[in-house]
Design an enzyme around this catalytic site. Structure first.
Site, PDB file in Angstrom:
ATOM      1  N   THR A  24       2.499  17.649  -3.360  1.00 24.38           N
ATOM      2  CA  THR A  24       1.700  16.756  -2.519  1.00 24.38           C
ATOM      3  C   THR A  24       1.199  17.563  -1.329  1.00 24.38           C
ATOM      4  O   THR A  24       1.999  18.088  -0.548  1.00 24.38           O
ATOM      5  CB  THR A  24       2.540  15.563  -2.029  1.00 24.38           C
ATOM      6  OG1 THR A  24       2.985  14.809  -3.161  1.00 24.38           O
ATOM      7  CG2 THR A  24       1.720  14.657  -1.123  1.00 24.38           C
ATOM      8  N   TYR A  76       0.843  -1.203   0.000  1.00 20.27           N
ATOM      9  CA  TYR A  76       0.000   0.000   0.000  1.00 20.27           C
ATOM     10  C   TYR A  76       0.879   1.255   0.000  1.00 20.27           C
ATOM     11  O   TYR A  76       0.656   2.194  -0.771  1.00 20.27           O
ATOM     12  CB  TYR A  76      -0.907  -0.015   1.226  1.00 20.27           C
ATOM     13  CG  TYR A  76      -1.863   1.144   1.327  1.00 20.27           C
ATOM     14  CD1 TYR A  76      -3.053   1.152   0.603  1.00 20.27           C
ATOM     15  CD2 TYR A  76      -1.588   2.240   2.142  1.00 20.27           C
ATOM     16  CE1 TYR A  76      -3.941   2.212   0.698  1.00 20.27           C
ATOM     17  CE2 TYR A  76      -2.465   3.302   2.253  1.00 20.27           C
ATOM     18  CZ  TYR A  76      -3.641   3.281   1.528  1.00 20.27           C
ATOM     19  OH  TYR A  76      -4.517   4.336   1.624  1.00 20.27           O
TER      20      TYR A  76
END
Lengths: 79, 241
Positions: B232, B149
């Site tokens: 980000t 993940y």
């Protein structure tokens, strides 16, 4: 001149006009990135448009190199 | 009315974000693997929303989805929110490779396939656009038991940076939004002690909610964010501060 060459030239003229640039005469040996006021995104735009217009994608199984109008036309004629 | 595509809309952040975008006047096409009651209700009550079935890890399905969605919208595609994702937990030494493959296929390749289709539309339209990848603080910080993940989310941040460089000349911005721990179905499997530990370590003293994240995404979609790309944006209550 073949249909595909006519189509490519028409699309090139639209792309170059949208950038506000003058479009030089385009012949079979014209190189897209060297002889025309185009960059790689313009070339990508051309290929996406040609796929939609012709229903053909010569690059489906991997990218094939080309530089000139004649070379790209041949790829579409063979697809 | 600007048209946005959102992936992974069946629940959690995707569903909440879709509702927020509709409230703000966007037209939204959403996809997920399966329908939910909430999606049925949303579609019934709002003409500006349509759901499409699509597994984003399947490139052919993403082509069909984007094409069908744009045909439905009858409007230029302004934005793509790559939100679809799955989480699977386990230490890597015993984590099945098939599970890693599935996770990376959906979380990373799925986003890449969707971005490709959206960019093909946006380049032809030649009127700019927005791509927002929903990343995670776990992509930059890592987390025990979430190696695949974490890798998928770090990959999304890299995808945002590369696409920002590649497409900036056409007025297309590409950014990541990295939420921290959100109070959604995805975090419902956290044990009470783990949940308490996270809250304790978060300066703002709680888990995040969809309402904490959606406004940041709306900002990145707005004209005010036209000069922000390749970034980000972390929304985590300060836990990674």
């Amino acid at each position: 001149m073949s249909d595909i060459k006519t189509l490519i030239i028409a699309e090139l003229e639209k792309i170059i006009a949208a950038k506000g640039e003058a479009c030089p005469d385009i012949v079979g040996e014209t190189r897209f990135l060297q002889d025309l006021p185009m960059d790689s995104l313009d070339l990508a735009t051309l290929l996406v448009t040609l796929e939609l217009e012709t229903g053909k994608d010569p690059f489906r199984d991997g990218f094939k190199g080309f530089q000139t109008l004649n070379e790209l036309s041949a790829l579409y004629q063979a697809a | 009315m600007k048209f946005i595509i959102v992936t992974g809309v069946s629940r959690g952040l995707g569903l909440g974000l879709t509702k927020a975008l509709l409230s703000s006047g966007y037209k939204v096409a959403g996809c997920s693997r399966s329908r939910s009651d909430a999606l049925n209700e949303l579609e019934m009550s709002n003409d500006n929303f349509k759901w499409f079935p699509c597994e984003v890890g399947d490139a052919t399905q993403t082509q069909t989805f984007v094409s069908d969605a744009c045909q439905w919208a009858q409007a230029p595609l302004w934005g793509l929110i790559n939100n679809a994702g799955i989480a699977k937990e386990g230490v890597l030494a015993t984590f099945p490779n098939v599970d890693s493959d599935e996770l990376l296929q959906i979380n990373l390749n799925g986003a890449l396939y969707m971005a490709r289709e959206a960019l093909r539309m946006m380049l032809r339209q030649n009127s700019g656009g927005r791509i927002i990848n929903i990343s995670s603080i776990i992509g930059s910080r890592g987390y025990t038991g979430l190696a695949a993940y974490s890798a998928s989310k770090a990959g999304l941040d890299g995808l945002s940076r590369a696409l920002a460089r590649e497409n900036g000349r056409r007025g297309i911005t590409v950014n990541s939004v990295a939420p921290g721990y959100l109070d959604t179905e995805m975090s419902s499997t956290l044990s009470d002690s783990k949940r308490a530990q996270i809250i304790n370590r978060t300066p703002l003293g709680r888990l995040g909610t969809v309402d904490d994240v959606a406004p940041a995404i709306e900002f990145l979609l707005s004209d005010g964010a036209a000069f922000i790309t390749g970034q980000t944006l972390t929304i985590d209550g300060g836990i990674t501060n």
